[in-house]
Design an enzyme around this catalytic site. Structure first.
Site, PDB file in Angstrom:
ATOM      1  N   ASP A 102       0.850  -1.205   0.000  1.00 56.32           N
ATOM      2  CA  ASP A 102       0.000   0.000   0.000  1.00 56.32           C
ATOM      3  C   ASP A 102       0.874   1.239   0.000  1.00 56.32           C
ATOM      4  OD1 ASP A 102      -2.053  -1.777   0.472  1.00 56.32           O
ATOM      5  OD2 ASP A 102      -2.092  -1.375   2.634  1.00 56.32           O
TER       6      ASP A 102
HETATM    7  N1  URA Z   1      -1.108  -5.886   4.040  1.00 58.87           N
HETATM    8  C1  URA Z   1      -1.582  -4.627   4.012  1.00 58.87           C
HETATM    9  O1  URA Z   1      -2.598  -4.331   4.615  1.00 58.87           O
HETATM   10  N2  URA Z   1      -0.904  -3.718   3.306  1.00 58.87           N
HETATM   11  C2  URA Z   1       0.229  -3.971   2.623  1.00 58.87           C
HETATM   12  O2  URA Z   1       0.801  -3.075   2.000  1.00 58.87           O
HETATM   13  C3  URA Z   1       0.701  -5.295   2.659  1.00 58.87           C
HETATM   14  C4  URA Z   1       0.014  -6.233   3.374  1.00 58.87           C
END
Ligand code: URA
Length: 235
Positions: A102
């Site tokens: 993310d």
């Molecule tokens: N889980 C999440 O919530 N975000 C990420 O970026 C990776 C795994």
């Protein structure tokens, strides 16, 4: 493959621009002898302005992704490609992130232009472990590790339960989570499912590979030893 195409595919310019680079004598062999577009030379012997060529297709790198960067080529904000040499964005085949982090997640992100390798790393069959360090908005309540390990936790709008995940407590509001799947926003949704909220998230390990001191925002190429380590079980 013809040299013009090979060099253009590495993102050094369009075929027209690369043809011009040949005419300008900027492309040489390792001894500085000017090369011509139809010469037959191994990749490792080619120099552009005295610099070795970027690696051929099959390139794999790790990036220490900072927060605030999106795993995409097109985004109005900052993207992971902004942290790499500009020509890496122009390579063909495309240099893609292996899975996604993310925008607000930092940590170890692999990138490759090798589709088979990408598939091997992300395939659920491989079951490669990913380790995340989560900082939480509220104190852990105590049952999270058991819930995550159960193999029965169903996230909202999903139809199959999550595979068992290992959680180790690292402080009242800190936890280390080892996952073998990569569902959308998985860590954030797992903590939401147990009434908490992830304030900060960092991926410290993929398979047996860790950042090992690579500074935030920097990247390095991976070699065969790294790839062996990647597919080795997490300690
Ligand atoms: N889980 C999440 O919530 N975000 C990420 O970026 C990776 C795994």
């Amino acid at each position: 493959m013809k040299l013009v195409k090979l060099i253009a595919n590495l993102g050094y310019g369009s075929r027209k621009q690369v043809a011009l680079m040949f005419r300008e004598g900027r492309i040489t062999d390792a001894d500085g002898e000017v090369l011509y577009a139809d010469d037959k030379v191994p990749h490792a012997a080619i120099r552009i302005d005295d610099e070795a060529l970027d690696p051929p297709t099959g390139m794999v790198l790790m990036l220490h992704k900072p927060t605030g960067y999106t795993c995409s080529t097109r985004d109005p904000g900052r993207v992971i490609y902004d942290l790499l040499p500009p020509r890496f964005r122009l390579r063909s085949p495309l240099l893609s992130p292996v899975g996604r982090l993310d925008r607000e997640t930092s940590g170890l992100l692999l990138m490759t232009d090798d589709g088979q390798l990408l598939h091997r790393i992300t395939s659920p069959k491989t079951g490669l472990a990913k380790v995340y360090e989560a900082t939480l908005a509220q104190d852990l309540r105590g049952d999270e590790a058991a819930v995550f390990a159960s193999g029965t936790l169903m996230l909202e709008s999903e139809t199959t339960p999550l595979a068992p995940a290992l959680m180790v407590v690292d402080g009242p509001r800190r936890a280390r989570l080892t996952l073998t799947e990569g569902r959308y926003h998985q860590v954030r949704r797992m903590f939401a499912a147990v009434g908490n909220h992830v304030d900060a998230l960092h991926r410290s390990q993929v398979g047996g590979l860790a950042l090992d001191g690579l500074p935030e925002g920097e990247w390095r190429l991976l070699d065969g030893v790294d790839l062996d380590r990647l597919f080795r079980a997490v300690d």
